[in-house]
Design a protein around this motif. Structure first.
Motif, short mmCIF file in Angstrom:
data_model
loop_
_atom_site.label_atom_id
_atom_site.label_comp_id
_atom_site.label_asym_id
_atom_site.label_seq_id
_atom_site.Cartn_x
_atom_site.Cartn_y
_atom_site.Cartn_z
N GLN A 234 10.34 12.36 -12.25
CA GLN A 234 9.50 11.17 -12.09
C GLN A 234 8.40 11.48 -11.08
O GLN A 234 8.65 11.92 -9.98
CB GLN A 234 10.36 10.01 -11.54
N VAL A 235 7.17 11.19 -11.48
CA VAL A 235 6.03 11.43 -10.60
C VAL A 235 6.07 10.46 -9.41
O VAL A 235 6.38 9.28 -9.56
CB VAL A 235 4.72 11.21 -11.38
N GLN A 236 5.78 11.01 -8.25
CA GLN A 236 5.66 10.15 -7.07
C GLN A 236 4.60 10.72 -6.16
O GLN A 236 4.55 11.93 -5.92
CB GLN A 236 7.00 10.06 -6.32
N LEU A 237 3.74 9.85 -5.67
CA LEU A 237 2.72 10.20 -4.68
C LEU A 237 2.93 9.28 -3.49
O LEU A 237 2.93 8.06 -3.64
CB LEU A 237 1.31 9.99 -5.25
N VAL A 238 3.14 9.86 -2.33
CA VAL A 238 3.41 9.07 -1.13
C VAL A 238 2.32 9.35 -0.11
O VAL A 238 2.25 10.45 0.46
CB VAL A 238 4.79 9.39 -0.55
N GLU A 239 1.46 8.37 0.09
CA GLU A 239 0.38 8.48 1.06
C GLU A 239 0.84 8.00 2.43
O GLU A 239 1.61 7.04 2.52
CB GLU A 239 -0.84 7.66 0.62
N SER A 240 0.35 8.66 3.47
CA SER A 240 0.70 8.26 4.83
C SER A 240 -0.41 8.69 5.79
O SER A 240 -1.32 9.43 5.40
CB SER A 240 2.03 8.89 5.25
N GLY A 241 -0.32 8.21 7.02
CA GLY A 241 -1.26 8.64 8.05
C GLY A 241 -2.31 7.62 8.41
O GLY A 241 -3.09 7.84 9.34
N GLY A 242 -2.38 6.52 7.68
CA GLY A 242 -3.37 5.50 7.99
C GLY A 242 -3.01 4.73 9.25
O GLY A 242 -1.95 4.93 9.84
N GLY A 243 -3.91 3.85 9.65
CA GLY A 243 -3.66 3.03 10.83
C GLY A 243 -4.92 2.40 11.33
O GLY A 243 -5.95 2.39 10.65
N LEU A 244 -4.84 1.87 12.54
CA LEU A 244 -5.97 1.24 13.20
C LEU A 244 -6.62 2.25 14.14
O LEU A 244 -5.93 2.87 14.96
CB LEU A 244 -5.50 0.02 13.98
N VAL A 245 -7.92 2.41 14.03
CA VAL A 245 -8.64 3.37 14.86
C VAL A 245 -9.99 2.77 15.25
O VAL A 245 -10.56 1.99 14.48
CB VAL A 245 -8.79 4.73 14.12
N GLN A 246 -10.47 3.14 16.41
CA GLN A 246 -11.78 2.65 16.85
C GLN A 246 -12.89 3.41 16.15
O GLN A 246 -12.70 4.56 15.72
CB GLN A 246 -11.91 2.81 18.36
N PRO A 247 -14.06 2.80 16.03
CA PRO A 247 -15.20 3.53 15.47
C PRO A 247 -15.43 4.84 16.23
O PRO A 247 -15.32 4.88 17.47
CB PRO A 247 -16.36 2.56 15.68
N ASN B 201 -4.69 10.81 -6.04
CA ASN B 201 -4.31 10.86 -7.45
C ASN B 201 -5.11 11.95 -8.13
O ASN B 201 -6.02 12.56 -7.54
CB ASN B 201 -4.58 9.52 -8.16
N ARG B 202 -4.77 12.21 -9.33
CA ARG B 202 -5.52 13.15 -10.15
C ARG B 202 -6.91 12.57 -10.40
O ARG B 202 -7.12 11.37 -10.38
CB ARG B 202 -4.77 13.36 -11.47
N PHE B 203 -7.87 13.48 -10.62
CA PHE B 203 -9.23 13.09 -10.93
C PHE B 203 -9.67 13.77 -12.20
O PHE B 203 -9.36 14.96 -12.38
CB PHE B 203 -10.17 13.48 -9.77
N PRO B 204 -10.42 13.13 -13.12
CA PRO B 204 -10.90 11.76 -13.02
C PRO B 204 -9.91 10.71 -13.54
O PRO B 204 -10.16 9.52 -13.35
CB PRO B 204 -12.17 11.78 -13.87
N PHE B 205 -8.84 11.18 -14.20
CA PHE B 205 -7.90 10.21 -14.75
C PHE B 205 -6.60 10.26 -13.96
O PHE B 205 -6.07 11.34 -13.70
CB PHE B 205 -7.64 10.51 -16.23
N PRO B 206 -6.08 9.10 -13.57
CA PRO B 206 -4.87 9.08 -12.76
C PRO B 206 -3.67 9.62 -13.53
O PRO B 206 -3.66 9.64 -14.76
CB PRO B 206 -4.69 7.60 -12.40
N LEU B 207 -2.66 10.04 -12.79
CA LEU B 207 -1.41 10.42 -13.39
C LEU B 207 -0.81 9.22 -14.12
O LEU B 207 -1.10 8.07 -13.79
CB LEU B 207 -0.45 10.94 -12.32
N ARG B 208 0.02 9.52 -15.08
CA ARG B 208 0.60 8.43 -15.87
C ARG B 208 2.12 8.56 -15.88
O ARG B 208 2.68 9.67 -15.81
CB ARG B 208 0.06 8.47 -17.29
N ILE B 209 2.76 7.43 -15.97
CA ILE B 209 4.20 7.39 -16.25
C ILE B 209 4.33 6.60 -17.54
O ILE B 209 4.05 5.39 -17.58
CB ILE B 209 4.98 6.73 -15.11
N GLY B 210 4.71 7.30 -18.60
CA GLY B 210 4.72 6.66 -19.91
C GLY B 210 3.30 6.25 -20.26
O GLY B 210 2.38 7.02 -20.10
N PRO B 211 3.13 5.02 -20.70
CA PRO B 211 1.79 4.56 -21.11
C PRO B 211 0.95 4.02 -19.96
O PRO B 211 -0.20 3.62 -20.17
CB PRO B 211 2.12 3.43 -22.09
N ASN B 212 1.50 4.02 -18.76
CA ASN B 212 0.84 3.34 -17.65
C ASN B 212 0.28 4.29 -16.62
O ASN B 212 0.89 5.32 -16.30
CB ASN B 212 1.82 2.39 -16.96
#
Length: 120
Positions: free
Chosen positions: A1-14, A96-107
């Protein structure tokens, strides 16, 4: 099963920096052109940076010179180093993949994203 887990974001000053990570499983990201995308509130999702199988990169004009995309094949992980952040960089960031996102089944499959807020 495909899984992409993004992390590292947050609040930062300009002017600050963040490093985003995207850990992939169930697929090998070096097989594709991979990208970081972002979706600002009320806007459509847009490509921010791409990294192809040969290691070539491409960036949205507004982030050139400030963002750097990279990939660790051994870790099957995509990164985005973001420097000199501006309030207009505030968004939820996805990989995600470019230009078309990864798919799971038809979605299309998208991870949960990681929110970045640039504010003083």
């Amino acid at each position: 099963q495909v899984q992409l887990v993004e992390s590292g974001g947050g609040l930062v000053q300009p002017g600050g920096s963040l490093r985003l990570s995207c850990a992939a499983s169930g697929t090998t990201i070096s097989d594709y052109i991979m990208a970081w995308y972002r979706q600002r509130q009320g806007k459509q999702r847009e490509m921010v940076a791409t990294f192809n199988s040969a290691g070539l990169t491409n960036y949205k004009e507004s982030v050139k010179g400030r963002f750097t995309i990279s990939r660790d094949n051994a870790e099957n992980t995509l990164y985005l180093q973001m420097n000199s952040l501006k309030p207009e960089d505030t968004a939820v960031y996805y990989c995600n993949r470019f230009p078309f996102p990864l798919r799971i089944g038809p979605n299309d499959y998208w991870g949960q994203g990681t929110p970045v807020t640039v504010s003083s």
